[in-house]
Scaffold this motif. Sequence first.
Motif, mmCIF file in Angstrom:
data_model
loop_
_atom_site.group_PDB
_atom_site.id
_atom_site.type_symbol
_atom_site.label_atom_id
_atom_site.label_comp_id
_atom_site.label_asym_id
_atom_site.label_seq_id
_atom_site.Cartn_x
_atom_site.Cartn_y
_atom_site.Cartn_z
ATOM 1 N N LYS A 112 -24.001 41.547 5.743
ATOM 2 C CA LYS A 112 -23.814 42.789 4.998
ATOM 3 C C LYS A 112 -23.388 42.477 3.571
ATOM 4 O O LYS A 112 -22.717 41.481 3.310
ATOM 5 N N CYS A 113 -23.764 43.371 2.652
ATOM 6 C CA CYS A 113 -23.338 43.207 1.263
ATOM 7 C C CYS A 113 -21.818 43.298 1.203
ATOM 8 O O CYS A 113 -21.216 44.221 1.755
ATOM 9 N N ASP A 114 -21.212 42.330 0.567
ATOM 10 C CA ASP A 114 -19.755 42.304 0.492
ATOM 11 C C ASP A 114 -19.223 43.462 -0.353
ATOM 12 O O ASP A 114 -18.054 43.818 -0.278
ATOM 13 N N TYR A 115 -20.098 44.020 -1.135
ATOM 14 C CA TYR A 115 -19.670 45.050 -2.082
ATOM 15 C C TYR A 115 -19.944 46.459 -1.563
ATOM 16 O O TYR A 115 -19.045 47.277 -1.463
ATOM 17 N N LEU B 199 -28.085 43.535 4.922
ATOM 18 C CA LEU B 199 -29.065 42.825 4.110
ATOM 19 C C LEU B 199 -30.008 41.982 4.963
ATOM 20 O O LEU B 199 -31.194 41.878 4.676
ATOM 21 N N HIS C 222 -23.334 49.824 -6.572
ATOM 22 C CA HIS C 222 -23.806 48.855 -7.574
ATOM 23 C C HIS C 222 -24.258 49.508 -8.875
ATOM 24 O O HIS C 222 -24.564 48.826 -9.834
ATOM 25 N N GLU D 17 -25.870 43.024 -8.215
ATOM 26 C CA GLU D 17 -26.783 43.081 -7.082
ATOM 27 C C GLU D 17 -26.002 42.873 -5.789
ATOM 28 O O GLU D 17 -24.882 42.363 -5.800
ATOM 29 N N CYS D 18 -26.637 43.236 -4.669
ATOM 30 C CA CYS D 18 -26.031 42.994 -3.366
ATOM 31 C C CYS D 18 -25.853 41.481 -3.156
ATOM 32 O O CYS D 18 -26.706 40.699 -3.569
ATOM 33 N N ALA D 19 -24.763 41.110 -2.558
ATOM 34 C CA ALA D 19 -24.514 39.698 -2.264
ATOM 35 C C ALA D 19 -23.747 39.604 -0.954
ATOM 36 O O ALA D 19 -23.002 40.512 -0.592
ATOM 37 N N ASP D 20 -23.967 38.512 -0.231
ATOM 38 C CA ASP D 20 -23.320 38.325 1.079
ATOM 39 C C ASP D 20 -22.713 36.928 1.142
ATOM 40 O O ASP D 20 -23.224 36.042 1.802
#
Length: 223
Positions: free
Chosen positions: A85-88, A93, A65, A76-79
């Motif tokens: 889990k963070c998709d990125y 998370l 990130h 930012e982390c996103a799910d």
Amino acid sequence: KSCAVCGLSSEGTADEATFFSGNALDHDWGAWMPNGDGTHTRTCTVDGCSAGTQTEDCIDANKDHKCDICDYIINECADDNKDHKCDYCGKKLTEHSGGKATCKDKAKCEFCGESYGELNANNHSDLKHFPAVAATKTAEGNIEYWYCSGCKKYYKDATATQEIKQADTVTAKLPGDTVKPGADKSPQTGDNSNLLLWIALLFISGGAAIGTTVVSRKKKYNR
Ligand SMILES: [Zn+2]
Ligand SMILES: [Zn+2]
Ligand SMILES: [Zn+2]
Ligand SMILES: [Zn+2]
Ligand SMILES: [Zn+2]
């Protein structure tokens, strides 16, 4: 345009000059600085160099990130796919949560729908009540009990705290006529003749007893 100090020529405006690669080495570049919009810029630190400015898009090859160059936080982390889990970046998370475990099934996560955790032996999925059935001469009965098809266990009480065996629920047939094959259909006369025989025997033994009493009395008188 050209750099006032190093004399290199460049393309573009004075604000955002792009130097041909190779030649740019002649500038004395400062550190890349984030611009706050997903780009970073570095400028030539040589005093009076006005043309030495480079602006590039932030890059995040290691998927953390952060811009690999200027440390700017790009996103930012996103799910969105709901796998906790963070998709990125793949970082965990959240944990599985919600749902209720039973004696048969694990709790189902309300977020991702997966089963997780341990079974709950005290939360029966299908506890059924069976009332007591009296035994007869021909059939076994049962005591009052509860059975859970989830864990396939028998319980003595409605709260399922006292486990018992299946065999414990069965009550034995009532004592009495042992059922022999054909016994019910035997001719009535057979039973009656037996009964008459018994009565006859009783009379005979009774008569004999009376006879002996009379005899002993007579013996007493004779003395
Ligand atoms: Zn320069
Ligand atoms: Zn950057
Ligand atoms: Zn992330
Ligand atoms: Zn989950
Ligand atoms: Zn159960």
